[in-house]
Write an enzyme that holds these catalytic residues in place. Sequence first.
Site, PDB file in Angstrom:
ATOM      1  N   LYS A  23       2.914  -0.517  -0.511  1.00 32.88           N
ATOM      2  CA  LYS A  23       1.978   0.274  -0.717  1.00 32.88           C
ATOM      3  C   LYS A  23       0.661  -0.308  -1.379  1.00 32.88           C
ATOM      4  CE  LYS A  23       4.113   2.925  -3.615  1.00 32.88           C
ATOM      5  NZ  LYS A  23       5.442   2.333  -3.901  1.00 32.88           N
ATOM      6  N   ARG A  98       4.230  11.286  -7.406  1.00 37.02           N
ATOM      7  CA  ARG A  98       5.451  10.914  -7.621  1.00 37.02           C
ATOM      8  C   ARG A  98       6.493  11.874  -7.973  1.00 37.02           C
ATOM      9  NH1 ARG A  98       4.130   5.223  -8.716  1.00 37.02           N
ATOM     10  NH2 ARG A  98       6.147   3.667  -8.956  1.00 37.02           N
ATOM     11  N   ARG A 137       7.839 -11.020  -5.542  1.00 39.53           N
ATOM     12  CA  ARG A 137       6.288 -10.915  -5.435  1.00 39.53           C
ATOM     13  C   ARG A 137       5.375 -11.135  -6.922  1.00 39.53           C
ATOM     14  NH1 ARG A 137       5.810  -4.223  -5.250  1.00 39.53           N
ATOM     15  NH2 ARG A 137       6.340  -3.911  -7.623  1.00 39.53           N
ATOM     16  N   ARG A 171       5.128  -8.960 -12.548  1.00 39.15           N
ATOM     17  CA  ARG A 171       5.147  -7.650 -13.411  1.00 39.15           C
ATOM     18  C   ARG A 171       6.488  -7.735 -14.179  1.00 39.15           C
ATOM     19  NH1 ARG A 171       3.881  -2.723  -9.876  1.00 39.15           N
ATOM     20  NH2 ARG A 171       5.408  -1.852 -10.755  1.00 39.15           N
ATOM     21  N   ARG A 182      14.102   1.910 -10.971  1.00 38.13           N
ATOM     22  CA  ARG A 182      12.949   2.404 -10.100  1.00 38.13           C
ATOM     23  C   ARG A 182      13.299   2.918  -8.981  1.00 38.13           C
ATOM     24  NH1 ARG A 182       9.483  -2.907 -10.291  1.00 38.13           N
ATOM     25  NH2 ARG A 182       8.037  -1.350  -8.981  1.00 38.13           N
TER      26      ARG A 182
END
Length: 228
Positions: A23, A98, A137, A171, A182
């Site tokens: 996203k 969400r 990432r 992160r 998550r």
Amino acid sequence: MSGAETMTRPAVLILLGPPGAGKGTQARMLQDRFGLVQLSTGDLLRAAVAAGTEAGKTAKAVMTAGGLVSDDIVLAILKDRLEEPDVAQGVILDGFPRTNVQAEALDKLLAQNGQRVNAAISLEVDDTEMVTRIAGRYTCGNCGEGYHDTFKTPAIIGTCDKCGSTNMVRRADDKAETVGQRLAAYHAQTAPLITYYERQGNLQRIDAMGEIGQVATELSAIVEEAVA
Ligand code: AMP
């Protein structure tokens, strides 16, 4: 209200999908291509945590555990951001809504200004793939450009292609143990929004398992039509 006025209303696009679906990466591309503003509630919350605001202090523990921050906090942060002048062209919402409460609140907020969601685009991926994607990432701490150990390395390892910074950051909640939480939060609370937007006749689905450029091409075609 004339047709011309309707056309100039800011576009509101939503990117739906689990953590790691791409996203953020795709929203940044759309931002550059269509002049829309990427609006990530995750980024806004991380900024609130870094700034040590009351909302940030409350959100921090929930984010570290991989849960969802309360609707009240998220909605307050989002409303403030939407009042800033740079969003006048339109926004790509990344990571918002969400929950059902957030989706309904967004519809109400937009309706007050005679606006509506132009399209909600679901980036469809497999959970197993997500864990690999998230674990590798990182982003440029200066300009926010996203990278990946396997799928998108900078030309010079450790140096951002876009701005030249060497401040690369990972992160805290991208650790394998948090990713599971998550994904669970996504399936329990966010995935039902696919039906929510389907019922509104606003849903578009994209197979987001493919290469970043291919997904971007499909996404751009949808956005072009949605904002026309
Ligand atoms: P993201 O950067 O979108 O992956 O979000 C990182 C974390 O911020 C999430 O795991 C949640 O804890 C929190 N968060 C971001 N957006 C929302 C939202 N719309 N509602 C609730 N929590 C959110």
